[in-house]
Design a protein around this motif. Sequence first.
Motif, PDB file in Angstrom:
ATOM      1  N   VAL A 124       0.847  -1.192   0.000  1.00  9.17           N
ATOM      2  CA  VAL A 124       0.000   0.000   0.000  1.00  9.17           C
ATOM      3  C   VAL A 124       0.885   1.245   0.000  1.00  9.17           C
ATOM      4  CG1 VAL A 124      -1.854  -1.183   1.229  1.00  9.17           C
ATOM      5  CG2 VAL A 124      -0.196   0.169   2.523  1.00  9.17           C
ATOM      6  N   ASP A 141      -9.210  -0.567   3.811  1.00  8.22           N
ATOM      7  CA  ASP A 141      -8.196   0.253   4.477  1.00  8.22           C
ATOM      8  C   ASP A 141      -8.155   0.032   5.986  1.00  8.22           C
ATOM      9  OD1 ASP A 141      -7.925   1.171   1.937  1.00  8.22           O
ATOM     10  OD2 ASP A 141      -8.390   3.269   2.375  1.00  8.22           O
ATOM     11  N   LYS A 200      -2.995   0.200  -3.834  1.00  9.46           N
ATOM     12  CA  LYS A 200      -3.041  -1.058  -3.094  1.00  9.46           C
ATOM     13  C   LYS A 200      -2.986  -2.212  -4.100  1.00  9.46           C
ATOM     14  CE  LYS A 200      -6.194  -1.070   0.017  1.00  9.46           C
ATOM     15  NZ  LYS A 200      -7.582  -1.126   0.563  1.00  9.46           N
TER      16      LYS A 200
END
Length: 393
Positions: free
Chosen positions: A186, A234, A261
Amino acid sequence: MERTQVAIIGAGPAGLLLAHLLHLRGIDSVVLERQSRAHIERRIRAGVLEQGSVDLLTSVGLADRLHRERLVHHGVELLFDGVGHRVPLSELSGRELTIYGQHELVKDLVAARLATGRPLWFDAPAVSVEGVEDAPVVRYVHDGREHELRCDVVAGCDGFHGVSRPAAGGALREYEHGYPYAWLGVLAEAPPSAEELIYASHDRGFALHSMRSPTVTRLYLQVAPDESAESWPDSRVWKELAVRLGRDQGFELTEGPIVDKSVTALRSFVVEPMRHGRLFLAGDAAHIVPATGAKGLNLAVVDVAVLASALGRFFADGDESGMDAYSATCLARIWRVQHFSWWMTSVLHLAPDGDPFTRRLQLSQLRYLTSSTAAATSFAENYVGLPFPEGVT
């Protein structure tokens, strides 16, 4: 029909750097890239440069922005048993590491190539590579037309899935090793939570805290190879990172918006030799290492530095000795780096079956590395990067 001395397939760091090194030697080349300029300049990849790579980029005038914007690291932290252990890389090896996003380096290399006025064609996929034994021809498509590019040498810098390596037919031998885990990576708009990289070995799996700038953090989590990024919202990412990067005291994870991501499998791959006739492979077209040691980009830099020196002698006076030695010279370093990357990957990642015996061996190695100057020095020498091969400039 077109003509050049060197046809370079692929405008990643390997292809673009090779083009620049050849330009400085007065050698003509054409660079073909199947993607658009915008695509390659946005593509998120590695961000760790060894000192040898930075020194080369500096010596050929490609590192002005790099020196202004980079982050310099002199150590890394190994986190296990809830305690962080700093390995003083520069103190042990005399060398430093640079953090500078690969996509930023690509921007610099593209600008340098365009400034030379030599051909760099985007949206120009190579369709085939023929005649590599003695009279190479690269066929590619650009602006809706098929082109035929004749050349003295083909440099295959087009990655694992490119057309270059298959052009050697069955002349090359491939070595491959898969790993039973992958990385969820990420990119977060958040200031780094630490000044240096953190490699965390946790009972829930590996984690890595890295960075791209003072305001952007790059983070990784060990996941199963069949997991998707969509299964990691997230909130789940930040919760798991907080657990795996947590420690007994003195650390707070800084969170922020996640802007990228993806899940990437880990693997090792090497092809031998890296040359067939007038076809030379470099970078990911010839070898892939797991991302654990941040070595892929740096290996590509060495490949093209060796190749540029060899081609310089060939085009100057017909000396083919450097070309003949290219594969062996590069492979000696590649296999050393493969071993180091395999070792780091094996020590830091949790085995899928959670075997307690393997876990005890991992912790034993980590405790030894962080308590023995000799072990730490060996780690530092490999992590910061080996010297360039003799005679390569």
